[in-house]
Structure formats: C-alpha cells, structure tokens
Design a protein around this motif. Structure first.
Motif, PDB file in Angstrom:
ATOM      1  N   ILE A 355       0.866  -1.173   0.000  1.00 18.67           N
ATOM      2  CA  ILE A 355       0.000   0.000   0.000  1.00 18.67           C
ATOM      3  C   ILE A 355       0.907   1.228   0.000  1.00 18.67           C
ATOM      4  O   ILE A 355       1.722   1.403   0.909  1.00 18.67           O
ATOM      5  N   VAL A 356       0.806   2.049  -1.033  1.00 22.65           N
ATOM      6  CA  VAL A 356       1.600   3.274  -1.117  1.00 22.65           C
ATOM      7  C   VAL A 356       0.667   4.439  -0.814  1.00 22.65           C
ATOM      8  O   VAL A 356      -0.289   4.686  -1.553  1.00 22.65           O
ATOM      9  N   GLN A 357       0.945   5.125   0.288  1.00 23.09           N
ATOM     10  CA  GLN A 357       0.040   6.184   0.739  1.00 23.09           C
ATOM     11  C   GLN A 357       0.556   7.557   0.332  1.00 23.09           C
ATOM     12  O   GLN A 357       1.661   7.961   0.679  1.00 23.09           O
ATOM     13  N   HIS A 358      -0.267   8.254  -0.433  1.00 23.43           N
ATOM     14  CA  HIS A 358      -0.008   9.633  -0.849  1.00 23.43           C
ATOM     15  C   HIS A 358      -0.022  10.527   0.390  1.00 23.43           C
ATOM     16  O   HIS A 358      -0.700  10.228   1.381  1.00 23.43           O
ATOM     17  N   PRO A 359       0.716  11.646   0.382  1.00 23.92           N
ATOM     18  CA  PRO A 359       0.686  12.544   1.543  1.00 23.92           C
ATOM     19  C   PRO A 359      -0.711  13.014   1.929  1.00 23.92           C
ATOM     20  O   PRO A 359      -0.942  13.364   3.094  1.00 23.92           O
TER      21      PRO A 359
END
Length: 422
Positions: A355-359
């Motif tokens: 899971i890559v979480q955007h700012p």
C-alpha cells in the motif's frame, strides 16, 4: 575510477541539501552512501580513521571551520560528533554545511535525536530502475497523481529477474562474476555477525545461533511470521533456546545496521477498515542477502528449490520477487514523499502486498504476482479494497513478470516490474 552514476535519491538531495543545515544519509554498508555524499562535499572527515577521530575529539570546532559542505562519514565511530553537529547547527552553521553518513549509534550511546536540526534520508540498495535493466514507461509518482499512462513492453523475463535477485543491489557487488558475488555476499554476512554486531554493542556469544536466526528470518521473507516461530525454526531440537530478549536484540541490532527493511502494517488515515493486522512483513535490506542465507543461487531458484523455506506456504522465488518489487517501490515512493505499508486482515481473508500512501491520505494498492499473465483470481483483493475505499483508492495494479503493461477491463493496471520507475 568508475564514473559516478546518479541515484534516485540524488534528485531529492538536489532540491533539499542546499537549504538544510545538516542532512544525514542512512543505509546499510556498501549501499553507496559515501559515493553519493562525496559528490556534494568540499571537505571530508572520515571517522573510520583513528587520526580523524582523535582530531575531532580534541577540537570539535574544526567541524565548523572546514570548508563546507563537509561530509562527516562513518559518524557512528564517534557518536558524540552527532551532538557536536547539532550544537553547530544551533550556533548558526550555514545552510548545506553538514552531510552525515553512516549507521545508527551503538547501543548505550547517549545522543540527541537531532529533530529539527538534522534531517534523515534513507538510501537503499539499487532499485531496478537504478540498475538500468530497462527503461521504465510508468512512473509511480504519476500513478499517485492519477496521471500515468499504462503502456509499454519489456524484454525482461523471469530469468532476468532471478539474476537481479541474486546479483544484489549493492553497487560494488552486482557487476562481479556470479561466484565472486557469492563470496562477497557471504563475507558481508560473516562481517555482520563477527564484527558489526559487537561494534553496535551487541556481543555475540554463539555466532552459529545468530547465523541460523538470520537464515530463518530469510526463510520468512515477505511473510508476517511471528518472531517466536522464526526463533523456533532457527534452533530446532535445542532444549535451551535463546530467550525472547535475545531475538529482540538481534532485531534491534540488525535494524540499527539498516539490514532489516520490514514493511509496516498499513494503518488507514480514515476509518474505512476494521480488524486489520498489525504485524510487519519481514524483509532484509536486499533479497540477495536472503538468497545467500538460504544457500540458493539463480539456477537453484529457477529449478524451484526451497532451501530452508519452512515458514510459508508458497515458493521462495515468489517471496524474493516480492522483495525485489518492495525494494524498488520503497525507493520510488520515498522520492514521491509517499509511505509504504502492507494490508492484511486479522483473519487473513484479505491481503494487499503493498500500500503506497499519498501525503493526502489516499492510496495506491499493489499486488505482486510471479507470473507472465494475470487472471481474475489475482485481482480479487484489489477489487475488495476498491469497494471499501472508494475514491480514496487512487489506483490499483498488479506488478508481474510478464512483458506488457496494460489496463484490464475491470480498471486494474497490470505492470511488468521492469517498466515501473520513480
């Protein structure tokens, strides 16, 4: 002398380093920290040299007087230098003056955190893009901004990925002949056990037990196996197993040496999901280290040998391919100011590999598939998450070992690892 090849981290350093009074580059030995930092330094203080340590101990004010930017390398050899730099920053050192490189301070060293004065940045082994095996056509940063075009083909195949797994991302090792690489990686691991652990303040009474624990940890690559099970696998048949505190000491020492790169459990910033697992997913700094600990070279992996893999129902090659994907995604995400985690429900019904979480809190969901094609069954967890998150899911993709990037009819992107870049 070999010409310096820019790293993905360099772009962030170009933007940030001239404005930061002190910046620290952390990462495992041999990853290229010094080579990158020295490109930006006018002066170098190498604290691996006894004479340099003696000079700084006698007169710390030299740190402010040498022409900057000044690289303070192997700072952990003289931990008090961290506080000397912090005091110099407080006293008004100019922007861009200090670049620090090295590992964490040894256990027991008392130093200030550096918060607000020294900005840390992590350098990992070479991502696939940095190895220049192919030209990426799909940017992770663009995916996070919903601006990516999913297209392109690659000639990279399974055997090429296996080569990259075993070659390692350590710049000085990966270009060596295979037998020499194996010798170098074995020596690297031996050095960790016999030298690095004691230098970090963790005496090793039984090196063979530590080496066995490392091998068991490698066997648990890309799983959330409990540390207690890793210890059991490392010490089968021993009536007096090491205490749990010993296992935690191993973990802490390896973390301080930046040799663990576990993927934390993703904790949603919004209340979409309940009953998520909290265990990290185990990974070493580089999949080649795991392969060497398990005694597996490229030919053994391609033959499907399992080595000491006992902790996970699946292939070690699939786990190591996921590790290679994670190493690359971590590097690309850091450049995009994004965070990486994994998702697993407590009952194990649903898992998302990355899971890559955007700012802004929205996420990109990634499944990893060691195959040259993607079926409906490979996307079911991504579809489930899309239903749960709605507009907070930026995009969903499967990273695989096939040749073509495309978007499925259900909207899920399919991307060869070789075509994904920063």
């Amino acid at each position: 002398m070999t010409a310096y090849r820019r790293r993905i981290l360099d772009k962030s350093l170009d933007e940030l380093q001239p404005h930061l009074r002190a910046l620290a580059i952390f990462g495992p030995k041999g990853v290229g920290k010094t080579a990158t930092a020295v490109q930006r330094a006018q002066s170098v203080i190498d604290l691996s040299l006894a004479r340099q340590r003696e000079i700084i101990t006698a007169d710390p004010s030299i740190l402010k007087e040498v022409p900057g930017p000044v690289l303070v390398d192997e700072w952990q050899r003289l931990p008090e230098v961290w506080d000397h730099i912090r005091h110099a920053v407080d006293a008004g050192s100019p922007p861009g003056h200090f670049i620090i490189a090295g590992s964490s301070a040894p256990r027991g060293a008392v130093i200030h955190s550096g918060a607000g004065r020294i900005v840390p940045m992590r350098m990992r082994p070479l991502s696939l893009t940095e190895r220049e095996v192919d030209a990426p056509t799909i940017s992770l940063a663009a995916l996070l901004e919903s601006e990516a075009s999913i297209s392109g083909t690659t000639r990279i195949r399974l055997a090429d990925y296996v080569e990259e797994i075993t070659a390692s991302g350590f710049p000085a090792i990966r270009t060596l002949p295979p037998r020499v690489r194996r010798v170098e990686l074995d020596a690297y691991l031996t050095n960790v056990v016999q030298r690095e652990f004691p230098e970090q303040g963790y005496p090793v009474r039984k090196p063979e037990v530590l080496r066995a624990w490392l091998s068991a940890y490698a066997a648990a690559t890309s799983t959330t196996t409990a540390y207690s099970k890793i210890l059991d696998a490392a010490t089968p048949g021993l009536p007096n197993k090491p205490a749990q505190e010993t296992t935690l000491a191993y973990r802490d020492a390896l973390s301080s040496l930046w040799l663990l790169d576990a993927i934390p459990a993703w904790i949603p910033s919004r209340n979409h999901l309940e009953r998520l697992g909290r265990s990290p997913k185990h990974q070493l700094a580089d999949p080649a280290l795991a392969a060497r600990l398990l005694g597996l070279d490229a030919s053994a992996l391609l033959r499907g040998q399992q080595g000491q893999r006992r902790l996970f129902e699946g292939t070690i090659l699939g786990a190591l391919f996921e590790h290679l994907v994670s190493l690359s995604v971590h590097t690309y995400a850091q450049a995009a100011e994004a965070q990486v985690g994994h998702l697993r429900t407590r009952n194990g019904d649903h898992e998302i590999d990355l899971i890559v979480q955007h700012p802004d809190g929205r996420v990109l969901a990634i499944e990893v598939k060691l195959a040259d094609r993607v079926a409906d069954a490979d996307t079911k967890h991504l579809a489930w998450l899309r239903d749960k998150l709605g507009s907070d899911l930026i995009d969903a993709l499967v990273i695989y070992s096939g040749e073509r990037a495309y978007r499925r009819q259900d909207g899920i992107a399919v991307v060869p690892l070789a075509l994904l870049g920063p």
